[in-house]
Design an enzyme around this catalytic site. Structure first.
Site, mmCIF file in Angstrom:
data_model
loop_
_atom_site.group_PDB
_atom_site.id
_atom_site.type_symbol
_atom_site.label_atom_id
_atom_site.label_comp_id
_atom_site.label_asym_id
_atom_site.label_seq_id
_atom_site.Cartn_x
_atom_site.Cartn_y
_atom_site.Cartn_z
ATOM 1 C CD GLU A 1 2.148 10.551 -1.186
ATOM 2 O OE1 GLU A 1 3.352 9.945 -0.855
ATOM 3 O OE2 GLU A 1 1.255 10.073 -0.461
ATOM 4 C CD GLU B 1 -3.006 -1.261 0.380
ATOM 5 O OE1 GLU B 1 -3.268 0.024 -0.059
ATOM 6 O OE2 GLU B 1 -3.813 -1.929 0.120
ATOM 7 C CG LEU B 2 3.629 0.865 -2.146
ATOM 8 C CD1 LEU B 2 4.285 0.689 -3.307
ATOM 9 C CD2 LEU B 2 4.402 0.729 -1.044
#
Ligand SMILES: NC(=O)c1ccc[n+]([C@@H]2O[C@H](COP(=O)([O-])OP(=O)(O)OC[C@H]3O[C@@H](n4cnc5c(N)ncnc54)[C@H](O)[C@@H]3O)[C@@H](O)[C@H]2O)c1
Ligand SMILES: N[C@@H](CC=O)C(=O)O
Length: 460
Positions: free
Chosen positions: A363, A232-233
């Site tokens: 991000e 889960e990145l």
């Protein structure tokens, strides 16, 4: 025994001290995990379900303690921390319910003469690695399905937020999880501890939540022994607003998608794509809501707390400065009270962001909302998909059919349709492209901790 201090990112005050496990000490945990696994896999699904259900109840019984621990070590608001405790507990309830519904299959082979019987077995001892941004929920989202499936777990929480993980493990123990079944390794040597675990052939699973950068390193390590992985990145969620969207609803959704946990969520809206016909109105309304945010120490009731570290704050400010240098403008900004630590970043909205700005590619993981305008549906879908990761995305459109048409063309594992949140323990959470492999939550989450076995039964 070596120890390390856990600090409050709002004040740098020490809020706890925990053991600093060495790789050798962590390696010694595997034997106990294997022994617990051999017992637990034989426990009835009903028994596993009852332990998980008691853990769910235990989390609710201790919800204020857990909320305060999360606020202290992570810095998120009390409202966000309380919501996280509830969300985290729901994974135990959901997997208590799933534990007694194991999947299987039975069918005659097409050629006849054979019956194919398929059962699912627990994969074995599982290593779980979690980030600091959801210290309770990222742990329970893995522990719940692992225990429901019959696995034992070794959990390495982030060094920034180990206290919540320790409290969750204590609740599981009180709920009846036997010795060795759930072991926590608090450590400042993440690489060393995880390498020691992964080198042991009794470890058969790695479930990782964290950055794509570290995920790549761990995938490489898992390749050595072909360890089963779930990843889960990172995310870079686009938030699309069409010209016929309900703008008040879109702004409400944008506030949740952007400012939940102060923007420190893998699902956080990272790029706002607003149709040029409504961009001015949307931006004005969104800006008013941002300027009204109350920033400060969450322990004192603020809505937006600090980011996790001074280093993280520097990275966010560099992204803002870079965008401004390339022509963006800070159109709205919340007030940052005097005297706050350098871990605080003012929530803000940027307009005029050029398409090639780093802030749209990276991000942000902070309270910053870059807005870009568009006028062609094809063009905005292409822009939204121009990212190496595809985790969450959001679409606000007037008609459901149009929203779903856009949503289905987005390269993302999860799409919020006229909704600013996608997280739900009953739904498959995960991403496409470099955002990960596998899903957590729903029935998918438990499959990740099992291996199918097929028995070819002679029927001639
Ligand atoms: N997809 C999801 O569900 C999800 C959820 C939460 C966070 N995230 C992502 O996590 C990132 C933020 O969290 P972070 O900064 O803690 O991420 P990170 O990758 O730096 O760390 C995650 C975990 O990995 C550990 N770690 C770091 N280096 C390691 C190594 N070499 N070997 C083994 N373990 C190692 C850390 O100590 C921590 O426990 C963001 O990219 C965010 O999108 C993804
Ligand atoms: N936002 C995610 C976790 C990623 O940060 C969630 O809600 O589960």
């Amino acid at each position: 025994m070596a120890k390390f201090a856990v600090t409050d990112p709002a004040t740098s005050a020490v809020v706890g001290t925990v053991e600093d496990l060495s790789p050798e000490q962590a390696a010694a945990q595997v034997g106990a995990a294997q022994a617990a696994f051999e017992q637990w896999r034989e426990a009835s699904p009903r028994h596993r379900a009852e332990v998980l259900m008691r853990a769910y109840e235990g989390m609710h019984a201790q919800k204020e303690r857990l909320r305060d621990l999360i606020v202290a070590e992570n810095g998120k608001s009390q409202v966000d921390a309380a919501a996280e405790v509830n969300y985290a507990a729901e994974f135990f309830r959901w997997y208590a319910e799933e534990a007694v519904r194991p999947a299987g299959d039975y069918a005659p082979a097409p050629a006849g003469g054979v019956r194919n019987v398929v059962t699912r077995h627990p994969v074995g001892v599982a290593v779980l690695i979690t980030p600091w941004n959801f210290p309770a929920a990222m742990a329970t989202r893995k522990i719940g399905p692992a225990l429901a499936a019959g696995c034992a777990v070794l959990l390495k929480p982030a060094a920034e937020t180990p206290l919540t993980a320790l409290a969750v493990a204590e609740i599981l123990s009180e709920a009846g999880a036997p010795e060795g079944l759930v072991q926590i390794a608090t450590t400042t040597d993440s690489g060393g501890v995880v390498s020691a675990w992964l080198a042991d052939e009794r470890v058969r699973k790695l479930s990782f939540t964290g950055s794509t950068r570290v995920g790549r390193i761990l995938l490489g390590q898992c390749a050595e022994r072909v360890v089963n992985t779930s990843m889960e990145l990172g995310g870079n969620a686009p938030f699309i607003v069409t010209e016929d969207a309900d703008l008040d609803a879109a702004v409400a959704g944008a506030m949740v998608a952007k400012f939940r946990n102060g923007g420190q969520a893998c699902t956080a809206a990272n790029r706002f794509y607003v149709h040029e016909a409504v961009a001015e109105e949307f931006t004005a309304k969104f800006g008013v809501a941002i300027e009204a945010l109350n920033v400060g120490d969450a322990a004192e009731g603020a809505e937006i707390g600090p980011v996790i570290s001074a280093q993280a704050a520097v990275g966010i400010r560099e992204l803002i400065d870079g965008a401004v240098a390339e022509g963006a403008e800070v159109a709205h900004r919340a007030e940052l009270p005097q005297g706050l630590a350098e871990t605080f970043v003012a929530p803000q909205l940027l307009t005029g962001v050029p398409g090639e700005a780093a802030i749209l590619r990276e991000e942000i993981f902070g309270p910053v909302a870059p807005v870009v305008t568009w006028n062609e549906e094809q063009e905005v879908i292409a822009q939204a998909n121009a990212a190496e990761v595809g985790l969450a995305s959001y679409v606000y459109a007037g008609g459901l059919k149009r929203a779903m048409r856009i949503g289905e063309r987005l390269e993302a594992g999860m799409v919020g349709i006229n909704r600013g949140i996608v997280s739900d323990p009953s739904a498959p959470f995960g991403g496409v492209k470099q955002a990960g492999i596998g899903r957590e939550g729903g029935s998918f989450g438990m499959e990740e901790f099992t291996e199918p076995q097929y028995l070819a039964v002679d029927w001639s």
